[in-house]
Design a protein around this motif. Structure first.
Motif, short mmCIF file in Angstrom:
data_model
loop_
_atom_site.label_atom_id
_atom_site.label_comp_id
_atom_site.label_asym_id
_atom_site.label_seq_id
_atom_site.Cartn_x
_atom_site.Cartn_y
_atom_site.Cartn_z
N ILE A 107 -7.79 14.06 -12.30
CA ILE A 107 -8.61 15.17 -12.07
C ILE A 107 -10.04 15.18 -12.72
O ILE A 107 -10.11 14.90 -13.83
N ALA A 152 -14.16 21.04 -11.00
CA ALA A 152 -12.77 21.14 -11.93
C ALA A 152 -11.77 21.09 -11.14
O ALA A 152 -11.38 21.98 -10.00
N GLY A 153 -10.86 20.32 -11.38
CA GLY A 153 -9.36 20.41 -10.72
C GLY A 153 -9.11 19.56 -9.33
O GLY A 153 -8.23 19.45 -8.89
N MET A 154 -10.29 18.93 -9.21
CA MET A 154 -10.33 18.19 -7.70
C MET A 154 -9.99 16.79 -8.08
O MET A 154 -10.60 16.23 -9.06
N PRO A 155 -9.03 16.11 -7.20
CA PRO A 155 -8.59 14.79 -7.55
C PRO A 155 -9.83 13.69 -7.48
O PRO A 155 -10.43 13.91 -6.50
N GLU A 189 -2.71 4.73 -4.99
CA GLU A 189 -3.42 5.49 -4.01
C GLU A 189 -3.64 6.90 -4.27
O GLU A 189 -2.93 7.30 -4.71
N GLY A 190 -4.72 7.46 -3.67
CA GLY A 190 -5.19 8.81 -3.93
C GLY A 190 -6.55 9.51 -3.28
O GLY A 190 -6.63 9.06 -2.17
N PRO A 191 -6.99 10.06 -3.89
CA PRO A 191 -8.18 10.80 -3.33
C PRO A 191 -9.50 10.23 -2.82
O PRO A 191 -9.75 8.79 -3.10
N GLN A 192 -10.17 10.98 -2.20
CA GLN A 192 -11.41 10.16 -1.76
C GLN A 192 -12.70 10.38 -2.39
O GLN A 192 -13.80 10.10 -1.93
N GLN A 231 -0.27 13.91 -5.27
CA GLN A 231 -0.63 12.72 -4.79
C GLN A 231 0.38 12.05 -4.01
O GLN A 231 0.00 11.00 -3.17
N GLN A 264 -3.70 15.14 -1.01
CA GLN A 264 -4.48 13.71 -2.14
C GLN A 264 -5.85 14.59 -2.43
O GLN A 264 -6.37 14.11 -3.60
N ASN A 265 -6.32 15.37 -1.71
CA ASN A 265 -7.61 15.71 -2.13
C ASN A 265 -7.62 17.39 -2.46
O ASN A 265 -8.65 17.82 -2.95
N ALA A 266 -6.58 17.82 -2.55
CA ALA A 266 -6.36 19.41 -3.02
C ALA A 266 -6.65 19.60 -4.40
O ALA A 266 -6.53 18.57 -5.39
N ILE A 267 -7.46 20.84 -4.68
CA ILE A 267 -7.82 21.05 -6.17
C ILE A 267 -6.47 21.74 -6.59
O ILE A 267 -6.09 22.60 -6.23
N VAL A 268 -6.39 21.18 -7.89
CA VAL A 268 -5.13 21.72 -8.86
C VAL A 268 -5.87 22.33 -9.93
O VAL A 268 -6.48 21.96 -10.81
#
Lengths: 242, 242
Positions: free
Chosen positions: A15, A22-25, A73-76, B217, B223-227
């Motif tokens: 993140i 903040a907190g965004m993958p 694999e993961g975020p954009q 993930q 996968q783009n959700a803010i944690v």
């Protein structure tokens, strides 16, 4: 671009630990080289030329994308960091990332403006306050912000690391000059252990955070500033590559 | 409005501890009453009618503003919370707050739509996942979101508290249905100590947070959700009024 860009590290998914996202993958792409030498720099391995020039791999945009795709694999979102990535010409990289369907956020101290920054989806201005040893002058930040947002809307939050009262005074003056008009202001308690052995304790970090929340209210232009801790340091200490 | 609104507590300045405006300085106005009875509710004193009806003060908008102004000087943001503030008619309050130069953010589970919500500056939809014991159906959230954003742009992030894998599956389905189109999705690890004695330890909180970052993930729409963790619980435990 014959040589490409000096990549010190590529890692993720993790993140974003600071500021507006903040907190965004995200994946991180860290470039070597910086025009500053901040006393409390937390990425000296990407700043000290004796270190980064030995460890960096010079990569073309397509090689960087291949390296990202080789990670789980993961975020954009790609966070382009340094050092100061604005010392380099990153237009081909940002365009290639966009073509590959990534969004790009960049962090820079706002000391050097480059037109490619306008292509990013978000640019975090992280001007350096007095405690850093080299201050980013407020009129430089203002000029940078005007150039950045000149041709259209770019999300351009400002984040100031706060060690002491002089830093708060700097942030307050900056917020008065530019913060409330064009940008959101973030305050972040300084990582006290950056040059020390071991990691800061949760108690130390959260006590500095709590203190900053209270002290910011004494400054008229900081009463609406967002105060956030370094989430990645809470999670992983000062460990690299997470 | 003859009776006004049942105010359980007004406090601040503090920071918003959760979601899209995490870290932002704010005052809280908490109203009594809720249409839900979540197993892990962290504000039962505003939900249980045997409790809140005894402690709440029925106040008119101007009385609420007077009470805010009696607190230490601070930010322009008012967080209107509950319970579920959407069970009440808050149009006069939101309008009075705007007249007094405040911004208003509201938190609701999206079970009941009211036109006054469109007047708020930000509405956090906090639909309840399976572990809450009462689920907010996904088509209800979708309908709420369409009604909310019908007449213009209202910032409408979605925040889901995550206890277990069923909650992640719920959030993933929700994000697939509505998240990527109209709203940003936030995931928040559940506060494990809400009905227990004492506060959660930093280790417990940060371990749950780290775990959620990784597990999200595995879900294509997350996968783009803010944690984000609950910053106020990290700072002050489960203490009220901060």
């Amino acid at each position: 671009m014959a040589k490409g860009l000096p990549v010190v590290e590529i890692f993720g998914p993790t993140i974003q630990g600071e500021g507006a996202v903040a907190g965004m993958p995200t994946y991180f792409v860290r470039l070597g080289g910086c025009d500053y030498r901040c006393i409390w720099c937390d990425s000296m391995h990407a700043v000290d030329p004796y270190e980064w020039t030995k460890t960096a791999t010079w990569m073309q945009p397509d090689e960087i994308i291949t390296a990202i795709k080789a990670l789980p694999e993961g975020p954009q979102l790609i966070s382009l960091s340094g050092g100061n990535p604005a010392i380099w010409e990153c237009m081909p990289l940002v365009q290639a990332l966009h073509m590959a369907n990534y969004k790009v956020c960049v962090e820079t101290q706002a000391s050097i403006f480059r037109p490619w920054l306008r292509e990013a989806d978000l640019v975090t201005l992280s001007p350096k306050p007095p405690s850093a040893g080299n201050v980013t002058k407020i009129d430089i930040v203002k000029k940078f912000l005007l150039q950045l947002t000149d041709l259209g809307p770019v999300a351009a939050p400002i984040k100031v690391v706060i060690k002491d009262n002089w830093d708060l005074e700097y942030a307050n003056e900056l917020a008065g000059e530019v913060g409330t008009v064009t940008s959101t202001m973030y305050l972040q308690p300084m990582n006290q252990h950056v040059n020390a052995e071991g990691d800061p304790s949760y108690e130390e970090m959260l006590s500095a955070y709590k203190d900053l929340i209270t002290r910011a209210q004494d400054f008229p232009h900081l009463q609406n500033a967002i105060v956030l801790p370094q989430l990645h340091v809470l999670l992983w200490g000062n460990q690299r590559g997470v």
